[in-house]
Design a protein around this motif. Structure first.
Motif, PDB file in Angstrom:
ATOM      1  N   ASN A  24      34.630  88.863  78.524  1.00  0.00           N
ATOM      2  CA  ASN A  24      34.137  88.720  77.151  1.00  0.00           C
ATOM      3  C   ASN A  24      32.623  88.569  77.102  1.00  0.00           C
ATOM      4  O   ASN A  24      31.952  89.200  76.283  1.00  0.00           O
ATOM      5  CB  ASN A  24      34.777  87.510  76.476  1.00  0.00           C
ATOM      6  CG  ASN A  24      36.259  87.715  76.209  1.00  0.00           C
ATOM      7  OD1 ASN A  24      36.746  88.848  76.201  1.00  0.00           O
ATOM      8  ND2 ASN A  24      36.988  86.642  76.006  1.00  0.00           N
ATOM      9  N   THR A  25      32.066  87.748  77.973  1.00  0.00           N
ATOM     10  CA  THR A  25      30.611  87.574  77.986  1.00  0.00           C
ATOM     11  C   THR A  25      29.940  88.896  78.350  1.00  0.00           C
ATOM     12  O   THR A  25      28.935  89.284  77.746  1.00  0.00           O
ATOM     13  CB  THR A  25      30.188  86.505  79.023  1.00  0.00           C
ATOM     14  OG1 THR A  25      31.216  85.540  79.137  1.00  0.00           O
ATOM     15  CG2 THR A  25      28.897  85.856  78.624  1.00  0.00           C
ATOM     16  N   ALA A  70      31.103  91.918  77.881  1.00  0.00           N
ATOM     17  CA  ALA A  70      31.243  92.864  76.772  1.00  0.00           C
ATOM     18  C   ALA A  70      30.206  92.565  75.694  1.00  0.00           C
ATOM     19  O   ALA A  70      29.612  93.489  75.127  1.00  0.00           O
ATOM     20  CB  ALA A  70      32.650  92.787  76.190  1.00  0.00           C
ATOM     21  N   GLN A  71      29.963  91.288  75.425  1.00  0.00           N
ATOM     22  CA  GLN A  71      28.941  90.927  74.434  1.00  0.00           C
ATOM     23  C   GLN A  71      27.581  91.460  74.871  1.00  0.00           C
ATOM     24  O   GLN A  71      26.885  92.137  74.097  1.00  0.00           O
ATOM     25  CB  GLN A  71      28.842  89.401  74.315  1.00  0.00           C
ATOM     26  CG  GLN A  71      29.973  88.740  73.561  1.00  0.00           C
ATOM     27  CD  GLN A  71      29.721  87.241  73.382  1.00  0.00           C
ATOM     28  OE1 GLN A  71      28.996  86.630  74.158  1.00  0.00           O
ATOM     29  NE2 GLN A  71      30.319  86.663  72.362  1.00  0.00           N
ATOM     30  N   ALA A  72      27.216  91.154  76.110  1.00  0.00           N
ATOM     31  CA  ALA A  72      25.897  91.555  76.595  1.00  0.00           C
ATOM     32  C   ALA A  72      25.755  93.078  76.580  1.00  0.00           C
ATOM     33  O   ALA A  72      24.747  93.618  76.119  1.00  0.00           O
ATOM     34  CB  ALA A  72      25.662  91.007  77.993  1.00  0.00           C
ATOM     35  N   GLU A 113      18.666  87.297  78.995  1.00  0.00           N
ATOM     36  CA  GLU A 113      20.109  87.141  79.149  1.00  0.00           C
ATOM     37  C   GLU A 113      20.427  86.045  80.164  1.00  0.00           C
ATOM     38  O   GLU A 113      21.416  85.325  80.011  1.00  0.00           O
ATOM     39  CB  GLU A 113      20.737  88.472  79.583  1.00  0.00           C
ATOM     40  CG  GLU A 113      22.248  88.452  79.755  1.00  0.00           C
ATOM     41  CD  GLU A 113      23.013  88.213  78.455  1.00  0.00           C
ATOM     42  OE1 GLU A 113      22.449  88.454  77.367  1.00  0.00           O
ATOM     43  OE2 GLU A 113      24.178  87.775  78.538  1.00  0.00           O
ATOM     44  N   SER A 170      27.660  88.382  82.515  1.00  0.00           N
ATOM     45  CA  SER A 170      26.501  88.713  81.675  1.00  0.00           C
ATOM     46  C   SER A 170      25.579  89.695  82.374  1.00  0.00           C
ATOM     47  O   SER A 170      25.096  90.649  81.766  1.00  0.00           O
ATOM     48  CB  SER A 170      25.690  87.454  81.373  1.00  0.00           C
ATOM     49  OG  SER A 170      26.457  86.544  80.667  1.00  0.00           O
TER      50      SER A 170
END
Lengths: 452, 452
Positions: free
Chosen positions: B327-328, B330-332, B357, B400
């Motif tokens: 999830n992290t 994918a966000q980045a 980041e 990330s």
């Protein structure tokens, strides 16, 4: 802007040759100068550069700058200079800049403006961000009913410098109620003696100032409009949204949707300039929420601890199966979310979409069951292969259904369908995946073999 | 279009009152009629409806129809009628339709066209999809160097009906080389005796026909242009891309990017109308590829089977940890991919983005380590809590970094950064997550406690 232009400007600035700098700036596009200032931002350098431009260019460049740089510059500028800049800006940008100044500066500016300008500014600045009112401009051209084409053209020529576009002119009555629209194309091809009322288009597409700005943007894009008039509930003309603003709105909204589909919240003023804390804040809530949501998957696996201990080979296939459900679900959700956002898929289309997705996901499931079966051939016996292939089929089916239905369900309850983000779909699909996998494993394996 | 308008049109069509139908159609926007035809598509019904419209409206409506419906109609139409329709269509749409007809129909149409029209069509239809040449139109307005404003306006009035826009006029020499551009706004505010050469803008932004269409669209959007001229390598004017085409291009490209970021391939002609087989084909490759990519995660887990059997409690935390890394990441990745696509983030920005980041992900990692620590408190002893909290921090950090770097790396090798899709990032993050988790677990637990 090309890197060459950037570097050329840097050179000229460093040489300190004022005349060369003035000539270079005058020949450059405002958007490019603004990018240069943004990329190398420093208040006094930026102000020195602005002083080398004409008043119109200053206003145009200022309008293109990033919001935080505009704010920084406005704070350091003399009020007189800011007021001058203000006068030359387009009315919608002026309202945007005004809204972010502190009260003291707002007051100082107000005192230097004419009454009509003041009223216009207050009206535009009063709309919440995201509404049509916040992107509309009052720099539209209008003419009264009953004038001739010749008069209309004469008036347009006179007022052209203050207008954002004169390619659409709105025809209004004495109360400023909108009666029609006439394009400059129609005006110049009509005979000079024609009366406006006879050549104007009466069926005008309009928007209202308290509509979401995205709706106005979609109308402009759908009907290929240069601009759309904004009217209030009494049909009084209050503003206009132009195609270039609509393009910006669509880009901004698409960015928000893409971010949301990866559980990133709204980042005001763009990602690149956002502070680490702003980015942290936009990401942390969903991440933590999803940690807790994954407790269900964890509990599911823990529940089947004995089965796993008896059949260690099952562990190998766990990530392959779980990830597949999530991936298929993310595909389906993305297709639906984007379809709804572009107006390609309607809310009422869900039964049709579901039926099609069922067909597609059965085909995908069978393909993937065969794939995992082939992999399983090298790792496990026929009973385990049966379990993983069957699980794959079911997991892909369930993942797809979650992906298709979740956006419609969220929409139904008034939520943005893009909240059916890939991570959310993945998390739900994960939990179902764990239950399906170990459920099938317990059922098939515990009956055929007694664990040792 | 509102549902009311749709229903109203359906009523009128069913009543069979021809006069009412003609009046209704004439008052409707072409985009709305096209939507009605698309939604209720049936060849003969559509043709009957088209016959009730003016030639111009027929062409406009036809241009708005979905590609497969255009094709269907063209196949059933008499060649004479199709040729008539063709004449009234804008040149870029004409080329699009032409390109999808079968060779027999193409020949029949060609024989009914004038030589200049034929050459124009062949030129436009020769460009690959996705290039500027495939969206440009030859319906631009041009005037020769040296004419007066009066002459220019006279010519524009004469040719206006055939032009897509007359708001930008290109100034060319005898060889049709582009020398400048003049807006209608400047023409009508200039004095009639002014010479075009003196009022035209010489620094014209241009694109070339073999540039990607998305680049032209970004230039139009960035500089707020109504249209941009297309010139070949000899600066000969060959076409024009208008703002409304640019809007369509941006929308289409954004759709492709969003789809790709969920591992969905390009779907020609839109998702809603695509056949199940087309959708299957656009999704299956990546899904199967990712099944195989997940073998590494599976092998990782299998490798640590003994540790898992000794510490069953570790299983509970497995999905929470693995999902968080994905999830992290994918966000980045989404933030970077969108940033690159909109031009907000440059390829050279990666060191800055990476540094930011790192800061953000340490903060996110700490927050999530605390979250999982709290959850762990109810499930396990202090040694396991230490393992999962430490693993969470590392997994979030690594996730990330993968998310930030992958898009830049892909871009570096000439791939579309959007290929750094959430599922791909998730899969890579998953494997690292498994290794980090069980690596830390083996290191800490095997030394402190002897498995019983």
């Amino acid at each position: 802007m090309t890197i060459e232009t950037q570097e050329y400007l840097i050179d000229i600035v460093e040489q300190g040759n004022e005349k060369a700098l003035r000539t270079t700036l005058a020949s450059m596009a405002s958007a490019d100068i603004a990018e240069y200032i943004d990329e190398n931002f420093e208040v006094y350098g930026a102000m020195a550069l602005m002083e080398k431009m004409s008043a119109e260019q200053q206003a145009a460049v200022f309008g293109y700058l990033r919001p935080n740089n505009q704010q920084e510059l406005a704070r350091h500028m003399e009020v007189g200079m800011l007021a001058k800049l203000f006068r030359d800006m387009s009315s919608d940008e002026r309202a945007d800049v005004y809204a972010m100044l502190n009260v003291k500066l707002q007051d100082a500016l107000m005192r230097r403006m004419a009454k009509t300008e003041r009223d216009d500014l207050l009206m535009l600045a009063s709309y919440e961000e995201g509404l049509v009112g916040s992107v509309m401009t009052s720099g539209y051209a209008s003419i009264p009913l009953g004038v001739t084409v010749e008069t209309a053209l004469y008036r347009l020529r006179q007022s052209a410098p203050e207008k954002e576009t004169i390619y659409q002119t709105y025809v209004v009555d004495k109360e400023h109620k909108l009666h029609g629209v006439v394009s400059l194309r129609d005006l110049i091809t009509a005979s000079p003696d024609d009366i406006i009322d006879d050549i104007m288009v009466r069926d005008v597409l309009t928007v209202s100032p308290d509509m979401p700005q995205s709706e106005a943007a979609r109308i402009i894009s759908r009907y290929d409009l240069i601009a759309i008039p904004v009217i209030d509930k009494d049909r009084l003309l209050v503003g206009m949204v132009t195609f270039d603003d609509a393009m910006d709105v669509v880009e901004e909204e698409d960015t928000d949707t893409m971010h949301r589909s990866a559980t990133v919240g709204k980042i005001e003023g763009g990602f690149k300039d956002a502070s680490p804390f702003t980015i942290y804040r936009s990401r942390v809530n969903w991440l933590v929420l999803l940690v807790f949501a994954n407790i269900f998957s964890g509990a599911g696996i823990a529940h089947f601890e004995e089965t796993i201990k008896a059949y260690g080979a099952l562990l190998f296939f766990l990530p392959l199966l779980i990830a597949s459900g999530g991936n298929t679900g993310a595909q389906a959700a993305t297709l639906i979310v984007r379809g709804i956002a572009t107006g390609d898929v309607f809310k009422s289309d869900w039964p049709r979409m579901l039926a099609k997705e069922l067909l597609v996901s059965v085909a995908l499931g069978v393909t993937m069951a065969i794939s995992i079966g082939v992999i399983g051939y090298w790792r496990a016996g026929p009973d385990i292969i049966l379990v993983v292939a069957l699980s794959m089929l079911c997991i892909v089916l369930v993942g797809s259904l979650i992906g298709v239905l979740l956006p419609f369900v969220l929409n139904r309850f008034g939520w943005d369908p893009a909240t059916a983000s890939s991570p959310l779909v993945t998390t739900i699909a994960d939990t179902s995946g764990v239950l399906i996998y170990f459920g099938i494993a317990s059922a098939i394996l515990d009956f055929s073999v007694v664990p040792g």
